[in-house]
Structure formats: structure tokens, C-alpha cells
Design a protein around this motif. Structure first.
Motif, short mmCIF file in Angstrom:
data_model
loop_
_atom_site.label_atom_id
_atom_site.label_comp_id
_atom_site.label_asym_id
_atom_site.label_seq_id
_atom_site.Cartn_x
_atom_site.Cartn_y
_atom_site.Cartn_z
N ALA A 1 -71.15 13.91 -14.72
CA ALA A 1 -70.46 12.72 -14.23
C ALA A 1 -71.05 11.45 -14.85
CB ALA A 1 -70.57 12.66 -12.71
N VAL A 2 -72.37 11.39 -14.92
CA VAL A 2 -73.02 10.21 -15.52
C VAL A 2 -72.67 10.12 -17.01
CG1 VAL A 2 -75.23 9.15 -16.08
CG2 VAL A 2 -74.89 10.25 -13.84
N ALA A 3 -72.67 11.28 -17.68
CA ALA A 3 -72.34 11.28 -19.10
C ALA A 3 -70.90 10.84 -19.33
CB ALA A 3 -72.56 12.68 -19.67
N ALA A 4 -69.99 11.30 -18.45
CA ALA A 4 -68.58 10.92 -18.59
C ALA A 4 -68.38 9.43 -18.41
CB ALA A 4 -67.74 11.68 -17.58
N ALA A 5 -69.17 8.80 -17.54
CA ALA A 5 -69.03 7.36 -17.29
C ALA A 5 -69.65 6.52 -18.40
CB ALA A 5 -69.68 7.02 -15.95
N VAL A 6 -70.63 7.05 -19.10
CA VAL A 6 -71.40 6.24 -20.06
C VAL A 6 -71.10 6.57 -21.51
CG1 VAL A 6 -73.74 5.66 -20.84
CG2 VAL A 6 -73.26 5.92 -18.39
N VAL A 7 -71.03 7.87 -21.84
CA VAL A 7 -70.96 8.26 -23.25
C VAL A 7 -69.70 7.75 -23.97
CG1 VAL A 7 -70.83 10.23 -24.82
CG2 VAL A 7 -72.45 10.25 -22.92
N PRO A 8 -68.47 7.98 -23.44
CA PRO A 8 -67.29 7.51 -24.19
C PRO A 8 -67.32 5.99 -24.46
CG PRO A 8 -66.64 9.10 -22.53
CD PRO A 8 -68.07 8.77 -22.25
N PRO A 9 -67.62 5.14 -23.46
CA PRO A 9 -67.65 3.70 -23.77
C PRO A 9 -68.71 3.34 -24.82
CG PRO A 9 -67.49 4.05 -21.41
CD PRO A 9 -67.79 5.38 -22.02
N TRP B 1 -64.64 0.96 -20.12
CA TRP B 1 -65.68 1.20 -19.10
C TRP B 1 -65.05 1.49 -17.75
CZ3 TRP B 1 -70.78 2.01 -19.53
CH2 TRP B 1 -71.41 1.64 -20.73
N SER B 2 -64.00 0.73 -17.42
CA SER B 2 -63.36 0.90 -16.11
C SER B 2 -62.77 2.29 -15.95
CB SER B 2 -62.26 -0.15 -15.94
OG SER B 2 -61.61 0.02 -14.69
N TYR B 3 -62.07 2.76 -17.01
CA TYR B 3 -61.42 4.07 -16.92
C TYR B 3 -62.45 5.17 -16.80
CZ TYR B 3 -58.74 8.21 -18.26
OH TYR B 3 -58.16 9.45 -18.27
N TRP B 4 -63.45 5.17 -17.65
CA TRP B 4 -64.43 6.26 -17.64
C TRP B 4 -65.40 6.16 -16.46
CZ3 TRP B 4 -63.74 10.64 -19.95
CH2 TRP B 4 -62.86 10.69 -21.04
N PHE B 5 -65.54 4.96 -15.93
CA PHE B 5 -66.31 4.86 -14.68
C PHE B 5 -65.62 5.63 -13.56
CE2 PHE B 5 -66.72 2.84 -10.51
CZ PHE B 5 -68.08 2.96 -10.30
#
Length: 851
Positions: free
Chosen positions: A418-426, A433-437
Motif C-alpha cells: 500500500a505504501v509503495a502504491a501511494a509513493v512509487v508511481p508519483p 499523487w492524489s490518485y495513487w494516494f
């Protein structure tokens, strides 16, 4: 445990039980008692010399456990262990996550040993050392965010009976839901009515945003509070994950997602608590079987109503129609039909009269009884059942252990994902950032394994409590699983397939003697005998109203291993084995008629029979009776036999049906008995068992249990064998089998303690029910586990594509699956025993489609 838990009865005193092995005589007990009595606040001392235990009731405001132990040592005696067991009620602990936080909090306390948390019943059991006070344990649990209360009586120990919808959290959740609904209407339906309240750092804030923030505060405060305690106790659980999600949503300017997360998760928690309360209700129903008060009859004839907990052994209690019997005991006066279904599961009332045993919690249907109390409230059969049902959570099943291991690996991996999904793509590709957050937040919610973890224990408790209501006591979830997975059921004969009580089946007279005359002479001779067969003959004669006169009996003698001899009206009579008459005159012949009867005739009536070739009376009758599994008793004088009596252990009326149902379910049934080959063959044929092994000593039964396991095993492991017996005589074989099942355990302490499963009544119909319930429970557990994993996997796969949002994760992945696995588990409560056709004593409304 060598010491029992300090309890907290209604009078605020406590009870300490310590093991003092060297206190093995009245003199020793006197010294220990004198030493302890010097302390202030000692309410009672009971030295139990036989078991080497000392039970002390004391006022905790005036003395303590440590001081009592010191006085025992001062008397010159050592306490084997300074460990005590403390049980606390923690109603809000209703999930594995809650249990984990409490365990972490307690592990940091000096003087605390083994910790057992039981979310299903809302109880925590703690092993304490060196006089660790209950207040210390309570404070530690409070530091984890939960209220705890020491319990001294089972009735106080299961959860909170207040409806969950009346709790403070339910009210806060309702307010939060109303506020967020208004906010959604303003932002998405009526944006023109959503005024801007101000601008901060270039970002405008509307009224709807303020309402979302208010919803977070009102509905999310309990979540954030629990999340704080989770972090404090280093517990990576759902409260911690949800708290991170709510705080991160607000901090990232997503107040709507934060509000929805707070409200929906609170609703999910309330629904889960409601579902858990349903499971706890079944335990409360068991506890409520025993009445709270009893009517004692005093020596002067007066009556007094007292709490059941105040009853002592030897009291006489009065029970009237419609009332529950308050304690285990023996009927002194009166007779009545009693509904024993709370104990045995038997729906047809049992007739009880003076001298009969009765159980606490059973209901008087008519008449009036005076009962002598034979066990205190906490030691009654129903109290033992309640304790054992509660303790069924102590030993985790193989599936529970697998689930715990899997969850300990699964949760951290998904959290990292979950943390990787929120940080890695952006960071790597400049994605939004909003979408992947929101994707990371969704995965964070999916990471909670709550439904997966509760899938097994809630099923186990549902199955065990359902069984208890139907007269089957299952000691643990492991045994619930093992029964249905057993490859073969080994069945004892005497007391299991048969009633265990000898009775007369045939009376045949020779030389013109009538059946009544044969029975009269045999019962007169046997009336002074203590042999079970003799007592069966005497009992049958009494039932048939045969008049006997003992005054004409003299020179009675028991012939060891053969029978008895006595002079009746001046003539010497013999009653015993056929071999007792070897060498006596053989003047008559017996021939079987075509209708199965007998006719006695002399050789002259059958000229085709020569004297030396015709069967004598005994050789003609005895083999036929023995072939039917009966014991033959010959009655006669020195001139020869005058008749024979057949005695047998009657087969239970439901035995054949129970065996056929077990076989239909795919269970191999094998009879193991110490009886002779002929009797074993006859019983096996009558009940439909194809495989039997006779003349087995206890050691041989053990060998057969191992042999059956080997026959059904694979290369690396043995097959599973269940064994059903009387719970006492078959104890070694029951202990060796994977599942030991005791027959007729109601009121039998030994059977209750030694068996893995206890059939509380002598009712074989509960065997097919047990195997059917176990098989269905195993199926429900598998469904819950794999459904939980499958739903989590599907939701996780859809999150990166925006198909699954945080709302889906909460509503489906957490709330939906928790309710789903709990509801699926509750189906086990609908499994009922079948009623075999033609077996009247089973009664009830159950049908053959109950499974």
C-alpha cells in the motif's frame, strides 16, 4: 494449574487455592490451618488432605495472596507453585486484533506468565506469580484501551448483555453518518447551496468540507483512540491501519474519504460486535439454564429462598412444577417427569422418584420433589458444561494456527504494498499523487485480515455451543474438526451398543415345569447372591409378579465360577452354568418346533431317535441361545435340569439406526469388545456391523486402535480413529484414539474430564449428529477461509485500476466479509439430531432431514 484463580464473589471476598503436597494428614492440615488463621480477614479455610490442596477465602482489604502463602511456609510446608490463574471479563475484546493489543500490554508486566485471550466469549485468563494483584492486570488491560473486570462466577463472564446499538459508539456513528450525508448532499447534489467558508494556502474550504471533518471527529474518535493504543502496544492491526488511513486522508486534503472511512468502519465494527454478540448469546443461554435462587427446606419444616451460590452439599431443596432444579442431587421425596434436555439433549421427559439422580438446570414438569444437594453450584454438571464450552477456545485448531501464521505474513506485505502504491508511481513516473494516494489507502484497508482471522474461531464456537444444546459436549475446536475427519469409528459393545444392564430374555421349562415355576425357583435361590446375573433374574421375577418365599430356603452356597446351590423346600437346587449339570441324569429330550418354540418329549414319542444319538435337553437348547449372544443359566436339582433361563445385555433400540447412518455418511464402523466370540457376532449382526473383534483385553483394544490408524494412514502419517465407549472402562483406548467419545457422561465427573467428546445422555443418535456437525463445521471453516482470501485478492487486484475504492474496501472487504463469515458460521446452529423412525424415546419434532 497448581493454583486456582482468585475469584470475586458477590460478597467481595476472594478464594485462593494452593497446592501443598506435604499436607497429607489431619495433623499437617491442622498446623497449616492454625498458621493461616492468624491473619486478619480470613473468612474460611478448607484443607483438602486427599488432594494436597488448601482453599482459603479471605478479604483482600485485610490480607493478600502473598501473606497467605507466607503463613503456609511458616507452618513448615512448601507450595509447589506460586502461580495463580486470574480470569477477567473484557466485553469490548471481540476480535483477534483486540486480543493482540491486550496480549502485548500484559507481556510487559512482571509476575505475569501464560496469557489466554478468548475474543468469542470476551474473556482473558492470566497466569500470575509472586502475588501479582488483580488490579495490576486490570490496569495493564486498561492501558491497551479496554475495560476489564475480574470474574468469580461463570454467569458474569461472557461479554456485555447491553445491546450494541445502545452504546456510546453507536450513537456517535449515527451522528457521524447523518453529518456526512448532509455534507455529501451539499457537495455532490446541491453544490450551489455549499458556501465557501474561507481559503487557506490557496485552497478553498466549503461547508461540506467542514461537515466531513466533523464526521471524522465524531465517528472516528474511537478508531483513533484504539489506533493510539495499537501503536503504543506495537500491534499492526485494523485499528492502527484505519487510524493511519483517516489521518492521512485529512492531511492529504481528502476529508470526504476520511469521513467515509471513519463512518463505514465504525458501522462495520458495530455490525461485527452485533454478530459476535449472537455467538455469545449461545453461551449466555447455557449459563442461564441454572436458576439464580433455590428454596431450601430447613429441619423445622420452614422454607427459605437463597441464592444458588449459597447452597452447600447436604442441603434439601424444594422444587415445584415449572421450576428448574437448582443443583445436582438425589431425590429424597416425591416423583415427577423432568425435562432433561438442557443436559442430555433428550426431548422426552424422564420419570424421577426417590433415590434417582437429578441435574441442575433441568425442569420439573409436574409433581413435587425434595432433593438433597450433592454438589455446589460451581461443580454441578451444567457448570462443568459451561466451563468446558468456554474453554473450547483455549486450544487452537490446525486451521486456526495456519490462519494466524498466514496473517502474520500477509498483513505486513500488503501494508508495504500500500505504501509503495501511494509513493512509487508519483516519484518514478510523475503520476498523480492524489490518485495513487487513494489507491494506497484502499490497499491499506484491504490489508486488514479481520474476516480471515475470525473465520475459524467463530465457526468453532458456533458448532460447539450448538452441540452442547443438543447434549453433546465437545472439549475443543480441534476435536470438533477431528471427529468429522475421522476415517474409522471404533465402538465398544457393553454400555455403548448395548444398555449395559443384564435382563432375562428367555425362560424355558423342562419335564413339564412351567416358566413361572422355573423363574420362581431360580429367583428364590439367587436372591441371596450378589452376582449381576442373579440380580437380573431376581429383578425380572419381581417385574413379572412371581411370588417367592425365602423362608423355605436353607444351606445357600455360592459355587465360585459356576453358580449357586440352595435347599428349597427340602430339595437341593442348582442355578448356574450348563457345566454345573455335567453327569446329572438325562431323561428328557427337547425338539424345536417349526414356529421357534420348544416341545419336551420322551424317546418313546420319537422312535426314529435312538437313545445314544438324540440330543439331550441342554445340548439342544444351550447352543441356540448362546448363538443369539445370550448367557444361559440352567435351573435344576440333583436329578437333572428343570429349565433354562437366557440372560442378555439388551441392544439399544437406536443402535442399528445409528450404525446405518454412520455408514451412510462414509464412516467405517468397527466393534471392539472383550466379550466372547458368539455374543460379539450376535450383537454385530443385530446392529449391522460387518467388522468386529472379540475377547479383547484393554491392551488389545489399544493395539487395534493403532492398527486401524495404520490401515487408513498414508506413507508419512496415520489415519484418524475415533473411539466411543463408556468413558471409564475404555479410558486407555479413548485416550489413544484421535477423538475419544464417552457415552452417558451426565453426572459422571471422570467421563467429563477424560473424554474429548461426551454424549451427555445414553443416546446413540447423537453419534451421527456429531459426525454430521463436524463435517459441516469443517466445510464452513474452509468456505470462510477461502472466501475471505478470494475477496481480498479480487479487491486488491482492482484497486490500482480505480475499480475498487476505499468505500468498496470497507463495505465489501471488511464489513461485508466479517458479516459473511459470521453468518455462515451461525448456520451450524441449525444442525439438529435426526429422529430415528420407530425409536419412541427420542421424541421431539426433529425429522430425518435435520442434517
Amino acid at each position: 494449574m497448581s493454583e486456582s484463580a482468585p475469584s470475586t464473589p458477590h460478597d467481595s471476598s476472594r478464594t485462593l487455592e494452593v497446592r501443598v503436597p506435604e499436607m497429607d494428614c489431619p495433623s499437617c492440615a491442622g498446623k497449616v490451618t492454625n498458621s493461616v488463621e492468624r491473619l486478619d480477614g480470613i473468612d474460611g479455610i478448607e484443607p483438602r488432605v486427599t488432594s494436597g490442596r488448601l482453599v482459603v477465602e479471605y478479604d483482600p482489604t485485610q490480607t493478600s495472596d502473598a501473606e497467605i502463602r507466607e503463613r503456609v511456609r511458616a507452618a513448615g510446608y512448601e507450595i509447589v507453585s506460586a502461580a495463580s490463574e486470574l480470569t477477567l471479563s473484557v466485553p469490548e475484546m471481540d476480535c483477534p486484533s483486540c486480543a493482540g493489543k491486550i496480549e502485548n500490554a500484559l507481556e510487559d508486566i512482571d509476575g505475569v506468565g501464560e496469557i489466554e485471550t478468548r475474543p468469542t466469549s470476551g474473556r482473558v485468563t492470566v497466569e500470575t506469580f509472586d502475588g501479582t494483584e488483580a488490579e495490576t492486570v486490570v490496569d495493564a488491560i486498561d492501558s491497551a484501551g479496554y475495560d476489564a473486570t475480574p470474574v468469580g462466577h461463570a454467569r458474569e463472564s461472557v461479554g456485555d448483555e447491553r445491546p450494541v446499538w445502545q452504546s456510546r459508539r453507536a450513537i456517535g456513528t449515527a451522528i457521524g453518518a447523518a453529518v456526512v450525508t448532509v455534507g455529501m448532499a451539499l457537495e455532490f447534489v446541491l453544490p450551489a447551496l455549499d458556501p465557501t467558508l474561507g481559503t487557506v494556502a490557496g485552497r478553498s474550504y466549503e461547508l461540506s468540507h467542514l461537515l466531513f471533518m466533523l464526521a471524522v471527529v465524531v465517528a472516528g474518535t474511537p478508531i483513533l483512540r484504539n489506533g493510539y493504543y495499537s501503536a503504543r502496544n506495537r500491534s499492526l492491526d485494523i485499528d492502527f491501519l484505519m487510524s493511519i488511513g483517516i489521518v492521512a486522508s485529512v492531511a492529504a486534503h481528502h476529508p470526504f474519504e476520511g469521513a467515509m472511512l471513519a463512518v463505514l468502519f465504525s458501522v462495520a465494527e458495530l455490525l461485527e460486535r452485533f454478530s459476535m454478540d449472537r455467538a455469545r448469546d449461545s453461551l449466555r443461554e447455557l449459563m442461564d439454564l441454572s436458576p439464580e435462587t433455590a428454596t431450601i427446606k430447613r429441619a423445622d419444616g420452614s422454607e427459605e429462598t437463597v441464592p444458588v451460590d449459597d447452597l452447600t452439599v447436604g442441603n434439601t431443596v424444594v422444587v415445584r412444577p415449572g421450576e428448574k432444579i437448582p443443583a445436582d442431587g438425589t431425590v429424597l421425596e416425591g416423583s415427577s417427569a423432568i425435562d432433561q434436555s438442557p443436559i442430555t439433549g433428550e426431548s422426552v421427559p424422564a420419570d424421577k422418584a426417590a433415590g434417582d439422580e437429578v441435574f441442575a438446570g433441568t425442569i420439573l414438569e409436574s409433581g413435587y420433589l425434595e432433593v438433597e444437594v450433592e454438589s455446589e453450584a460451581d461443580e454441578s454438571t451444567i457448570a462443568q458444561i459451561v466451563r468446558m464450552v468456554e474453554d473450547a477456545e483455549r486450544e487452537k485448531t490446525d486451521r486456526e494456527q495456519f490462519v494466524d501464521r498466514f496473517a502474520s505474513v500477509y498483513t505486513p506485505i500488503v501494508v508495504v504494498g500500500a505504501v509503495a502504491a501511494a509513493v512509487v508511481p508519483p516519484v518514478l513516473v510523475g503520476a498523480s499523487w492524489s490518485y495513487w494516494f487513494l489507491v494506497g489507502l484502499t490497499l491499506l484497508v484491504i490489508a486488514c485480515p479481520c474476516a480471515f482471522v475470525i473465520s475459524t474461531p467463530v465457526s468453532v464456537v458456533s458448532g460447539i455451543t450448538s452441540a452442547a444444546r443438543n447434549g453433546v459436549l465437545i472439549k475443543s475446536g480441534k476435536h470438533l474438526e477431528a471427529a468429522g475427519a475421522s476415517d474409522v469409528l471404533a465402538v465398544d459393545k457393553t454400555g455403548t451398543l448395548t444398555t449395559g444392564d443384564l435382563s432375562v430374555t428367555d425362560v424355558i421349562g423342562f419335564e413339564g415345569a412351567t416358566e413361572t415355576e422355573v423363574l420362581r425357583r431360580a429367583s428364590v435361590a439367587e436372591r441371596r447372591s450378589e452376582h449381576p446375573i442373579g440380580q437380573a433374574i431376581v429383578g425380572y421375577a419381581d417385574e413379572q409378579g412371581v411370588m417367592t418365599d425365602e423362608h423355605g430356603v436353607s444351606n445357600f452356597e455360592a459355587l465360585t465360577g459356576k453358580g449357586v446351590r440352595a435347599d428349597i423346600d427340602g430339595t437341593t437346587h442348582y442355578v448356574g452354568k450348563p457345566t454345573l449339570f455335567d453327569g446329572l441324569a438325562d431323561l428328557e429330550h427337547v425338539h424345536r418346533t417349526t414356529d421357534g418354540g420348544t416341545t419336551l418329549e420322551s424317546p418313546a414319542d420319537h422312535p426314529q431317535c435312538e437313545r445314544e444319538g438324540c440330543l439331550d435337553v441342554l445340548s439342544a437348547v444351550v447352543p441356540d441361545l448362546e448363538a443369539e449372544g445370550k448367557t444361559v443359566v440352567v435351573v435344576g436339582t440333583e436329578d437333572g435340569p428343570i429349565g433354562v433361563i437366557g440372560v442378555a445385555d439388551r441392544v439399544r433400540p437406536e443402535a442399528e439406526w445409528a450404525v446405518s447412518r454412520l455408514q451412510a455418511q462414509g464412516t467405517r464402523v468397527v466393534m471392539l469388545t472383550g466379550d466372547n466370540e458368539g455374543t460379539a457376532r450376535a450383537i454385530a449382526d443385530e446392529v449391522g456391523i460387518d467388522e468386529y473383534h472379540a475377547e479383547l483385553l484393554p491392551d488389545a483394544k489399544l493395539e487395534w486402535i493403532d492398527r486401524l490408524a495404520d490401515e487408513h494412514g498414508g506413507t508419512d502419517e496415520k489415519g484418524r480413529v475415533a473411539m466411543v465407549g463408556d468413558g471409564i472402562n475404555d479410558a486407555p483406548a479413548l485416550a489413544t484414539a484421535d477423538v475419544g467419545i464417552a457415552m452417558g457422561a451426565a453426572g459422571t465427573d471422570t467421563a467429563l474430564e477424560t473424554a474429548d467428546v461426551a454424549l451427555m445422555g445414553d443416546d446413540l443418535t447423537r453419534l451421527p449428529y456429531l459426525f454430521a456437525l463436524s463435517g459441516k463445521a469443517n466445510g464452513v471453516i474452509r468456505q470462510n477461509i477461502w472466501a475471505s482470501l478470494a475477496v481480498k485478492a479480487v479487491l486488491a487486484a482492482g484497486a490500482p485500476f480505480g475499480i475498487v475504492t476505499v468505500i468498496h474496501a470497507v463495505v465489501i472487504g471488511d464489513m461485508g466479509m466479517s458479516l459473511g463469515v459470521t453468518g455462515n458460521a451461525m448456520r451450524l446452529a441449525n444442525v439438529e439430531p435426526e429422529t430415528p423412525p420407530g425409536v419412541e424415546h427420542e421424541g421431539g419434532d426433529r425429522t430425518a432431514n435435520s442434517y
